[in-house]
Write a protein that holds these residues in place. Structure first.
Motif, PDB file in Angstrom:
ATOM      1  N   THR A 158       1.897 -83.253 -18.930  1.00 17.49           N
ATOM      2  CA  THR A 158       2.787 -84.146 -18.209  1.00 17.49           C
ATOM      3  C   THR A 158       1.994 -84.880 -17.132  1.00 17.49           C
ATOM      4  OG1 THR A 158       3.316 -82.397 -16.621  1.00 17.49           O
ATOM      5  CG2 THR A 158       4.773 -82.618 -18.523  1.00 17.49           C
ATOM      6  N   LEU A 159       2.493 -86.000 -16.649  1.00 20.14           N
ATOM      7  CA  LEU A 159       1.889 -86.665 -15.509  1.00 20.14           C
ATOM      8  C   LEU A 159       1.996 -85.724 -14.310  1.00 20.14           C
ATOM      9  CD1 LEU A 159       0.574 -89.317 -14.575  1.00 20.14           C
ATOM     10  CD2 LEU A 159       2.844 -90.085 -13.863  1.00 20.14           C
ATOM     11  N   GLY A 160       0.899 -85.445 -13.659  1.00 22.09           N
ATOM     12  CA  GLY A 160       0.879 -84.463 -12.576  1.00 22.09           C
ATOM     13  C   GLY A 160       0.567 -83.060 -13.050  1.00 22.09           C
ATOM     14  N   GLY A 161       0.435 -82.896 -14.376  1.00 20.75           N
ATOM     15  CA  GLY A 161       0.108 -81.585 -14.929  1.00 20.75           C
ATOM     16  C   GLY A 161      -1.331 -81.190 -14.640  1.00 20.75           C
ATOM     17  N   VAL A 162      -1.614 -79.902 -14.807  1.00 19.89           N
ATOM     18  CA  VAL A 162      -2.904 -79.341 -14.409  1.00 19.89           C
ATOM     19  C   VAL A 162      -3.645 -78.784 -15.619  1.00 19.89           C
ATOM     20  CG1 VAL A 162      -4.043 -77.569 -13.014  1.00 19.89           C
ATOM     21  CG2 VAL A 162      -2.032 -78.752 -12.118  1.00 19.89           C
ATOM     22  N   ALA A 163      -4.962 -79.023 -15.639  1.00 23.20           N
ATOM     23  CA  ALA A 163      -5.845 -78.398 -16.623  1.00 23.20           C
ATOM     24  C   ALA A 163      -6.776 -77.441 -15.883  1.00 23.20           C
ATOM     25  CB  ALA A 163      -6.660 -79.448 -17.360  1.00 23.20           C
ATOM     26  N   ILE A 164      -6.829 -76.192 -16.350  1.00 23.28           N
ATOM     27  CA  ILE A 164      -7.800 -75.225 -15.850  1.00 23.28           C
ATOM     28  C   ILE A 164      -8.828 -75.048 -16.954  1.00 23.28           C
ATOM     29  CG2 ILE A 164      -8.205 -72.860 -15.076  1.00 23.28           C
ATOM     30  CD1 ILE A 164      -5.386 -72.792 -13.965  1.00 23.28           C
ATOM     31  N   LEU A 165     -10.049 -75.490 -16.684  1.00 17.85           N
ATOM     32  CA  LEU A 165     -11.102 -75.509 -17.693  1.00 17.85           C
ATOM     33  C   LEU A 165     -12.212 -74.532 -17.327  1.00 17.85           C
ATOM     34  CD1 LEU A 165     -11.529 -79.390 -18.006  1.00 17.85           C
ATOM     35  CD2 LEU A 165      -9.840 -77.932 -19.157  1.00 17.85           C
ATOM     36  N   SER A 166     -12.677 -73.779 -18.314  1.00 15.71           N
ATOM     37  CA  SER A 166     -13.832 -72.914 -18.072  1.00 15.71           C
ATOM     38  C   SER A 166     -14.569 -72.703 -19.380  1.00 15.71           C
ATOM     39  CB  SER A 166     -13.407 -71.587 -17.434  1.00 15.71           C
ATOM     40  OG  SER A 166     -14.528 -70.944 -16.848  1.00 15.71           O
ATOM     41  N   GLY A 167     -15.559 -71.791 -19.323  1.00 18.09           N
ATOM     42  CA  GLY A 167     -16.459 -71.634 -20.448  1.00 18.09           C
ATOM     43  C   GLY A 167     -17.703 -72.471 -20.254  1.00 18.09           C
ATOM     44  N   VAL A 190      -2.432 -76.609 -18.859  1.00 21.43           N
ATOM     45  CA  VAL A 190      -3.240 -76.297 -20.034  1.00 21.43           C
ATOM     46  C   VAL A 190      -4.462 -75.508 -19.583  1.00 21.43           C
ATOM     47  CG1 VAL A 190      -4.685 -77.196 -21.894  1.00 21.43           C
ATOM     48  CG2 VAL A 190      -2.493 -78.286 -21.397  1.00 21.43           C
ATOM     49  N   PHE A 191      -4.623 -74.309 -20.139  1.00 21.96           N
ATOM     50  CA  PHE A 191      -5.858 -73.554 -19.997  1.00 21.96           C
ATOM     51  C   PHE A 191      -6.774 -73.927 -21.162  1.00 21.96           C
ATOM     52  CE2 PHE A 191      -2.900 -70.375 -18.065  1.00 21.96           C
ATOM     53  CZ  PHE A 191      -3.562 -70.143 -16.858  1.00 21.96           C
ATOM     54  N   ALA A 192      -8.070 -74.073 -20.906  1.00 15.86           N
ATOM     55  CA  ALA A 192      -9.042 -74.212 -21.985  1.00 15.86           C
ATOM     56  C   ALA A 192     -10.308 -73.498 -21.534  1.00 15.86           C
ATOM     57  CB  ALA A 192      -9.320 -75.669 -22.307  1.00 15.86           C
ATOM     58  N   ASN A 193     -10.446 -72.256 -21.955  1.00 14.22           N
ATOM     59  CA  ASN A 193     -11.620 -71.444 -21.623  1.00 14.22           C
ATOM     60  C   ASN A 193     -12.458 -71.347 -22.892  1.00 14.22           C
ATOM     61  OD1 ASN A 193     -13.465 -69.684 -20.555  1.00 14.22           O
ATOM     62  ND2 ASN A 193     -12.090 -67.914 -20.515  1.00 14.22           N
ATOM     63  N   ILE A 194     -13.228 -72.403 -23.142  1.00 18.85           N
ATOM     64  CA  ILE A 194     -13.985 -72.471 -24.397  1.00 18.85           C
ATOM     65  C   ILE A 194     -15.460 -72.723 -24.064  1.00 18.85           C
ATOM     66  CG2 ILE A 194     -12.158 -72.891 -26.060  1.00 18.85           C
ATOM     67  CD1 ILE A 194     -12.265 -75.842 -25.533  1.00 18.85           C
ATOM     68  N   LEU A 195     -16.042 -73.839 -24.455  1.00 11.52           N
ATOM     69  CA  LEU A 195     -17.422 -74.181 -24.131  1.00 11.52           C
ATOM     70  C   LEU A 195     -17.462 -75.641 -23.683  1.00 11.52           C
ATOM     71  CD1 LEU A 195     -19.265 -72.544 -27.171  1.00 11.52           C
ATOM     72  CD2 LEU A 195     -19.281 -71.696 -24.810  1.00 11.52           C
ATOM     73  N   ALA A 196     -18.542 -76.019 -23.000  1.00 15.10           N
ATOM     74  CA  ALA A 196     -18.629 -77.371 -22.447  1.00 15.10           C
ATOM     75  C   ALA A 196     -18.486 -78.480 -23.499  1.00 15.10           C
ATOM     76  CB  ALA A 196     -19.922 -77.530 -21.660  1.00 15.10           C
ATOM     77  N   PRO A 197     -19.214 -78.437 -24.633  1.00 16.68           N
ATOM     78  CA  PRO A 197     -19.080 -79.549 -25.591  1.00 16.68           C
ATOM     79  C   PRO A 197     -17.649 -79.762 -26.095  1.00 16.68           C
ATOM     80  CG  PRO A 197     -21.083 -78.318 -26.027  1.00 16.68           C
ATOM     81  CD  PRO A 197     -20.322 -77.524 -25.016  1.00 16.68           C
ATOM     82  N   PRO A 198     -16.915 -78.706 -26.527  1.00 16.04           N
ATOM     83  CA  PRO A 198     -15.535 -78.964 -26.944  1.00 16.04           C
ATOM     84  C   PRO A 198     -14.619 -79.356 -25.782  1.00 16.04           C
ATOM     85  CG  PRO A 198     -16.079 -76.631 -27.180  1.00 16.04           C
ATOM     86  CD  PRO A 198     -17.343 -77.354 -26.919  1.00 16.04           C
ATOM     87  N   LEU A 199     -14.906 -78.891 -24.560  1.00 14.75           N
ATOM     88  CA  LEU A 199     -14.104 -79.334 -23.417  1.00 14.75           C
ATOM     89  C   LEU A 199     -14.201 -80.845 -23.252  1.00 14.75           C
ATOM     90  CD1 LEU A 199     -14.830 -76.623 -20.682  1.00 14.75           C
ATOM     91  CD2 LEU A 199     -12.665 -77.012 -21.882  1.00 14.75           C
ATOM     92  N   VAL A 200     -15.413 -81.378 -23.391  1.00 11.71           N
ATOM     93  CA  VAL A 200     -15.608 -82.824 -23.299  1.00 11.71           C
ATOM     94  C   VAL A 200     -14.896 -83.526 -24.457  1.00 11.71           C
ATOM     95  CG1 VAL A 200     -17.318 -84.672 -23.423  1.00 11.71           C
ATOM     96  CG2 VAL A 200     -17.768 -82.638 -22.018  1.00 11.71           C
TER      97      VAL A 200
END
Length: 289
Positions: free
Chosen positions: A242-251, A221-231
């Protein structure tokens, strides 16, 4: 201020600029405000915020917020009646991020061989690849691809669609993006066509939309948004993976790393990597529980 287009520029020391950017993020009345923050002059320690409000009220709010920070010099410039966004994009150089080469129509003849070339038309959407958050996501994804493959990918807040398109172009069987902004979804689908990528974009808020849920669970899952919605989305992103899946977070700014990381660690994630570009950070977290 009138409803004309404005650019607001603020300059000052890094600590002051980052604090001002955090204040913009924290103000609910400025939730949709678009801005960038970068180092303008390393020798002088000068940082710059560029904001592009879309209404007079938003312009007034951004300017007032920035001027509240002592040490920032704030100027408001009225933009001429022209397609200033297209004009500014025409001068942007291509972006290289690992195997990815992101370019506009004006660089059609400059694509190097043996790279994953992504032709992106920004239009009114965020995500040409030039912003530190987008570059960070692409670099993080490039690093992961050296040892893993991701069959099912979700891009939350897709903007131009560059991240989901990058996934589709590197072998993801399912690549879907969402955005709360209708024009962004249209532009992202057009960009998927330009790149002959099997990526699909839908107009949706959050991760509970039926069209999002029925394609999950996701490996990435990519989520390049802002800190408050990321939280706020930490549990939803966990459930989408999935278990073992990856999140790439930015913004998020570097100063917001601890807050965002803590939200995900509490949901059973582990932090694998952080990438910093200018004042921005991208986090790579893996769901372990």
């Amino acid at each position: 201020m009138s409803e004309s287009a404005f650019q607001i520029i603020a300059r000052g020391p890094r600590a002051v600029a980052e604090a001002a950017a955090e204040a913009l993020d924290a103000d609910p009345s400025l939730e949709g405000a678009t801005y960038s923050i970068l180092e303008e002059d390393e020798d002088r320690g000068l940082w710059r915020i560029d904001a592009f409000p879309t209404t007079g009220d938003e312009a007034e709010g951004v300017a007032t917020s920035l001027r509240a920070h002592e040490g920032l010099t704030v100027t408001v410039e009225k933009l001429a009646d022209a397609d200033w966004l297209a004009m500014s994009l025409s001068g942007l150089p291509p972006v290289e991020a690992g195997r990815f080469f992101v370019y506009g129509a004006h660089d059609q003849g400059r694509v190097p061989p043996n790279r994953v070339a992504l032709k992106i038309d920004a239009g009114a959407a965020f995500g040409t690849g030039h912003h530190g958050t987008t570059v960070g996501c692409l670099l993080a994804f490039d690093g992961l691809l050296k040892g893993e493959r991701f069959e099912r990918v979700l891009d939350v807040g897709c903007g131009t669609g560059v991240l989901a398109i990058a996934a589709a172009r590197t072998g993801s069987r399912v690549s879907i993006g969402t955005d709360i902004d209708g024009p962004s979804v249209r532009i992202a689908n057009e960009n998927a066509g330009l790149n002959r990528a099997r990526a699909r974009f839908v107009h949706a808020s959050g991760l509970n939309d039926r069209r999002v849920r029925e394609q999950g669970p996701y490996d990435l899952v990519f989520a390049n948004i802002l800190a408050p919605p990321l939280v706020a989305l930490s549990q939803d992103i966990r459930e989408a993976l999935t278990l073992g899946g990856v999140a790439i977070l930015s913004g998020l700014l570097r100063t917001q790393e601890r807050r965002v990381t803590a939200a995900y660690l509490s949901r059973g994630f582990v932090l694998e990597r952080r990438i910093r570009r200018d004042a921005w950070s991208a986090l790579v977290l893996r769901r372990m529980g």
